[in-house]
Design an enzyme around this catalytic site. Sequence first.
Site, PDB file in Angstrom:
ATOM      1  N   ASP A   1       0.877  -1.161   0.000  1.00 17.02           N
ATOM      2  CA  ASP A   1       0.000   0.000   0.000  1.00 17.02           C
ATOM      3  C   ASP A   1       0.919   1.217   0.000  1.00 17.02           C
ATOM      4  OD1 ASP A   1      -2.315   1.590   0.188  1.00 17.02           O
ATOM      5  OD2 ASP A   1      -2.127   1.672   2.371  1.00 17.02           O
TER       6      ASP A   1
ATOM      7  N   GLU B   1      -1.099  -1.317  -4.833  1.00 18.71           N
ATOM      8  CA  GLU B   1      -2.324  -0.562  -5.055  1.00 18.71           C
ATOM      9  C   GLU B   1      -2.122   0.398  -6.220  1.00 18.71           C
ATOM     10  OE1 GLU B   1      -5.057   0.974  -1.848  1.00 18.71           O
ATOM     11  OE2 GLU B   1      -4.183   2.849  -2.560  1.00 18.71           O
TER      12      GLU B   1
ATOM     13  N   ASP C   1      -2.732   1.220   6.924  1.00 16.75           N
ATOM     14  CA  ASP C   1      -1.894   0.952   5.747  1.00 16.75           C
ATOM     15  C   ASP C   1      -1.414  -0.504   5.744  1.00 16.75           C
ATOM     16  OD1 ASP C   1      -1.413   3.966   4.876  1.00 16.75           O
ATOM     17  OD2 ASP C   1      -1.041   3.824   7.027  1.00 16.75           O
TER      18      ASP C   1
END
Length: 169
Positions: free
Chosen positions: A7, A68, A141
Amino acid sequence: MRVLGVDPGLTRCGIGVVEGTAGRPLSMLGVGVVRTPADAETPDRLVAVERGIEEWLDEYRPERVAVERVFSQHNVRTVMGTAQASAVAMLCAARRGLPVALHTPSEVKAAVTGTGRAEKAQVGAMVTRLLRLDAPPRPADAADALALAICHIWRAPATGRLQQAQQAQ
Protein backbone atom coordinates in the site's frame (compact mmCIF):
# COMPACT_ATOMS: atom_id res chain seq x y z
CA MET A 1 1.40 -18.61 -3.77
CA ARG A 2 3.28 -16.08 -1.65
CA VAL A 3 2.38 -12.44 -2.33
CA LEU A 4 3.87 -9.22 -1.02
CA GLY A 5 1.16 -6.57 -0.86
CA VAL A 6 2.22 -2.92 -0.97
CA ASP A 7 0.00 0.00 0.00
CA PRO A 8 2.26 2.77 -1.31
CA GLY A 9 2.90 6.01 0.51
CA LEU A 10 5.81 8.29 1.30
CA THR A 11 5.10 8.70 5.01
CA ARG A 12 3.73 5.20 5.62
CA CYS A 13 4.11 2.44 3.06
CA GLY A 14 2.09 -0.58 4.16
CA ILE A 15 3.67 -3.99 3.58
CA GLY A 16 2.13 -7.41 4.08
CA VAL A 17 2.96 -10.95 3.04
CA VAL A 18 0.23 -13.56 2.61
CA GLU A 19 0.59 -17.16 1.50
CA GLY A 20 -2.10 -19.44 0.16
CA THR A 21 -4.27 -20.33 -2.79
CA ALA A 22 -7.79 -19.39 -3.80
CA GLY A 23 -10.39 -21.46 -1.99
CA ARG A 24 -8.07 -22.44 0.87
CA PRO A 25 -7.29 -20.77 4.20
CA LEU A 26 -4.66 -18.05 3.88
CA SER A 27 -1.73 -17.36 6.19
CA MET A 28 -0.18 -14.03 7.10
CA LEU A 29 3.60 -14.33 7.14
CA GLY A 30 4.37 -10.73 8.03
CA VAL A 31 2.92 -7.25 8.19
CA GLY A 32 4.34 -3.82 8.82
CA VAL A 33 4.92 -0.31 7.61
CA VAL A 34 7.96 1.36 6.09
CA ARG A 35 8.00 4.86 7.59
CA THR A 36 9.86 7.94 6.41
CA PRO A 37 10.20 11.32 8.13
CA ALA A 38 7.81 13.91 6.71
CA ASP A 39 10.51 16.57 6.87
CA ALA A 40 13.02 14.59 4.77
CA GLU A 41 13.60 15.40 1.12
CA THR A 42 11.59 13.30 -1.35
CA PRO A 43 14.63 11.53 -2.89
CA ASP A 44 15.79 10.45 0.59
CA ARG A 45 12.30 9.24 1.44
CA LEU A 46 12.16 7.19 -1.77
CA VAL A 47 15.51 5.58 -0.92
CA ALA A 48 14.14 4.69 2.54
CA VAL A 49 11.03 3.14 0.96
CA GLU A 50 13.23 1.17 -1.43
CA ARG A 51 15.42 -0.14 1.38
CA GLY A 52 12.37 -1.17 3.38
CA ILE A 53 10.79 -3.02 0.47
CA GLU A 54 14.08 -4.71 -0.40
CA GLU A 55 14.37 -5.96 3.19
CA TRP A 56 10.88 -7.47 2.97
CA LEU A 57 11.68 -9.06 -0.39
CA ASP A 58 14.89 -10.56 1.04
CA GLU A 59 13.21 -11.88 4.17
CA TYR A 60 9.97 -13.28 2.75
CA ARG A 61 10.92 -14.19 -0.86
CA PRO A 62 7.46 -13.61 -2.40
CA GLU A 63 6.57 -15.06 -5.78
CA ARG A 64 4.53 -12.01 -6.79
CA VAL A 65 4.01 -8.41 -5.74
CA ALA A 66 0.60 -6.69 -5.61
CA VAL A 67 0.61 -2.89 -5.49
CA GLU A 68 -2.32 -0.56 -5.06
CA ARG A 69 -3.00 1.24 -8.32
CA VAL A 70 -2.66 4.96 -7.76
CA PHE A 71 -6.05 6.50 -8.15
CA SER A 72 -6.64 10.18 -8.87
CA GLN A 73 -7.36 12.13 -5.74
CA HIS A 74 -8.01 15.81 -5.19
CA ASN A 75 -4.69 16.44 -3.46
CA VAL A 76 -2.09 16.37 -6.24
CA ARG A 77 0.81 16.42 -3.78
CA THR A 78 -0.48 13.26 -2.08
CA VAL A 79 -1.03 11.56 -5.44
CA MET A 80 2.54 12.34 -6.52
CA GLY A 81 4.08 10.86 -3.37
CA THR A 82 1.88 7.78 -3.61
CA ALA A 83 2.74 7.33 -7.29
CA GLN A 84 6.46 7.69 -6.57
CA ALA A 85 6.31 5.09 -3.76
CA SER A 86 4.30 2.81 -6.05
CA ALA A 87 6.97 3.10 -8.74
CA VAL A 88 9.67 2.19 -6.20
CA ALA A 89 7.74 -0.97 -5.24
CA MET A 90 7.34 -1.96 -8.89
CA LEU A 91 11.02 -1.27 -9.57
CA CYS A 92 12.14 -3.44 -6.64
CA ALA A 93 9.97 -6.32 -7.87
CA ALA A 94 10.98 -5.93 -11.52
CA ARG A 95 14.65 -5.87 -10.58
CA ARG A 96 14.14 -9.38 -9.14
CA GLY A 97 12.03 -10.60 -12.04
CA LEU A 98 8.88 -10.83 -9.91
CA PRO A 99 5.50 -10.36 -11.57
CA VAL A 100 3.72 -7.19 -10.44
CA ALA A 101 -0.04 -6.74 -10.37
CA LEU A 102 -1.83 -3.45 -9.81
CA HIS A 103 -5.22 -3.47 -8.09
CA THR A 104 -7.52 -0.49 -7.58
CA PRO A 105 -8.71 0.35 -4.07
CA SER A 106 -12.32 -0.51 -5.00
CA GLU A 107 -11.22 -3.85 -6.51
CA VAL A 108 -9.40 -4.75 -3.29
CA LYS A 109 -12.32 -3.68 -1.09
CA ALA A 110 -14.77 -5.68 -3.23
CA ALA A 111 -12.57 -8.79 -3.10
CA VAL A 112 -12.12 -8.67 0.66
CA THR A 113 -15.45 -7.27 1.90
CA GLY A 114 -17.89 -7.84 -0.95
CA THR A 115 -18.34 -4.13 -1.68
CA GLY A 116 -16.05 -1.68 -3.43
CA ARG A 117 -17.26 1.10 -1.15
CA ALA A 118 -16.19 -0.48 2.14
CA GLU A 119 -14.73 1.72 4.88
CA LYS A 120 -11.20 1.15 6.19
CA ALA A 121 -12.62 -0.41 9.38
CA GLN A 122 -14.53 -2.99 7.31
CA VAL A 123 -11.39 -3.89 5.37
CA GLY A 124 -9.44 -4.27 8.61
CA ALA A 125 -12.17 -6.43 10.14
CA MET A 126 -12.31 -8.75 7.12
CA VAL A 127 -8.52 -9.04 6.89
CA THR A 128 -8.54 -9.99 10.58
CA ARG A 129 -11.20 -12.63 9.98
CA LEU A 130 -9.72 -14.03 6.74
CA LEU A 131 -6.22 -14.38 8.21
CA ARG A 132 -7.51 -15.51 11.63
CA LEU A 133 -5.72 -12.70 13.49
CA ASP A 134 -6.42 -11.60 17.05
CA ALA A 135 -6.81 -7.94 16.07
CA PRO A 136 -6.78 -5.79 12.95
CA PRO A 137 -3.27 -4.83 11.84
CA ARG A 138 -2.37 -1.24 12.66
CA PRO A 139 -2.04 1.24 11.12
CA ALA A 140 -4.66 0.86 8.38
CA ASP A 141 -1.89 0.95 5.75
CA ALA A 142 -0.67 -2.43 7.04
CA ALA A 143 -4.17 -3.94 6.83
CA ASP A 144 -4.56 -2.50 3.32
CA ALA A 145 -1.30 -4.18 2.24
CA LEU A 146 -2.59 -7.54 3.47
CA ALA A 147 -5.90 -6.91 1.66
CA LEU A 148 -3.94 -6.29 -1.56
CA ALA A 149 -2.13 -9.61 -1.18
CA ILE A 150 -5.40 -11.44 -0.44
CA CYS A 151 -7.09 -9.84 -3.44
CA HIS A 152 -4.25 -10.91 -5.71
CA ILE A 153 -4.22 -14.50 -4.46
CA TRP A 154 -7.95 -14.79 -5.04
CA ARG A 155 -7.98 -13.06 -8.44
CA ALA A 156 -4.70 -14.27 -10.00
CA PRO A 157 -6.03 -17.65 -11.26
CA ALA A 158 -8.96 -16.06 -13.11
CA THR A 159 -6.82 -13.23 -14.44
CA GLY A 160 -4.24 -15.72 -15.71
CA ARG A 161 -6.89 -17.75 -17.53
CA LEU A 162 -8.31 -14.60 -19.09
CA GLN A 163 -4.88 -13.53 -20.33
CA GLN A 164 -4.25 -16.97 -21.83
CA ALA A 165 -7.59 -16.88 -23.63
CA GLN A 166 -6.82 -13.41 -25.03
CA GLN A 167 -3.39 -14.50 -26.22
CA ALA A 168 -4.88 -17.56 -27.93
CA GLN A 169 -7.14 -15.38 -30.08
